[in-house]
Design an enzyme around this catalytic site. Structure first.
Site: not given
Length: 309
Positions: A220, A191-193, A198
């Site tokens: 996210i 996961y990332c912003t 990803c």
């Protein structure tokens, strides 16, 4: 077409990316720069042969027009835009550049894209599918943070693994280090912003023997929009603009701790040494005192001592 008073008075920030082959990145860069200047948008856009990665802010009317006109480019027709509160004032300037990579993993030749996106990336999960996977597989599921370790100091998925990386460039050596080899046969949710890191990280992990890799659709941001602070996400989300962080509800936990005194804080400040400027978590009181407002390096502490002296 006229704009309503609301569209002209209200402001927004757009976050977006698209992996698609671009034959002439320079031409796309010039077009995007001219479009943003015309619409008085500020922000940062990177373009490469693999696609586009951007975040821009401005009036609601300009943002709507930007989305419409950007989607006129064939490769960007289906590009998703994430909307959030903010304005052009959250960015110092407009920057539109051509780069070898739209996210600097240091693997431009390993990444392969076609008109459907990254080839060989992790399976996309919608936010509700993330929760379903955890319900079905329990503790077997591992959340793997695809951001810089610093970002996870103020928010992360519950029990997530946070790799020891200062920049995206550190990820390849980190996943090749052997530290995470025990995860290679487990369900790993990266996961990332907003999801872009990803897209690449999940493909790099699969190429290195991680068998069951997932990524969260929209990152996210999408998950938080759906579940707020009642899901598996905890704390605040670090963002790369003047806001510095955002919360999904008023109930967000404060996970961060002041580097100097240990009090709860989600606020990053630059190290007081102008030559360093590393971002560190500090409460307002410690941030106001040069002696405590350093990253801890010896040369920075010496600069702080001179300022006080």
């Amino acid at each position: 077409m006229g704009h309503s008073a609301t569209d002209l008075n209200e402001t927004r920030i757009l976050l977006y990316y698209c992996f698609t082959p671009i034959d002439d990145p320079t031409a796309v860069m010039l077009w995007q720069r001219a479009l943003c200047e015309q619409l008085e948008l500020k922000g940062r856009i990177l373009i490469s042969k693999h696609g586009i990665n951007g975040t821009v802010g401005g009036s609601l009317a300009s943002c709507k027009q930007y989305v419409r006109r950007t989607r006129e480019f064939p490769g960007f027709k289906k590009m998703e835009f994430k909307w959030s509160a903010g304005s052009a004032d959250d960015f110092p300037r407009l920057s539109v550049k051509v780069r070898e990579e739209i996210v600097a993993f240091g693997a431009p030749d390993e990444l392969k894209v076609d008109e459907n996106g990254v080839i060989g990336g992790g399976v996309h999960l919608k936010p509700e599918e993330v929760n379903k996977l955890v319900e079905e597989r329990g503790d077997e599921v591992v959340f793997f943070d695809g951001r810089n370790a610093m970002e996870a100091e103020i928010g992360k998925f519950k029990n997530a693994i946070v790799p020891d990386v200062r920049t995206t460039h550190d990820f390849i050596s980190e996943i090749e280090s052997g530290k995470y080899d025990d995860l290679k046969d487990k369900p790993v949710v990266t996961y990332c912003t907003g999801g872009i890191r990803c897209e690449i990280l999940s493909s790099l992990m699969k190429n290195r023997g991680f068998e069951e890799v997932y990524q969260i659709d929209g990152g996210i941001v999408r998950y938080g929009e759906k579940y707020g602070d009642k899901g598996l996400w905890e704390g605040s989300l670090y963002v790369f603009d003047g806001r510095m962080h955002m919360e999904f509800s008023d109930d967000a936990a404060t996970l961060g701790r002041c580097r100097a005194c240990g009090h709860a804080t989600n606020d990053f400040h630059n190290c007081v040494n102008e030559q360093c400027r590393e971002q560190i978590l500090l409460c307002e009181e410690c941030a106001a005192d040069p002696e405590s407002a350093t990253c801890g390096r010896k040369e920075c502490a010496e600069v702080a001592a001179e300022m006080v002296g």
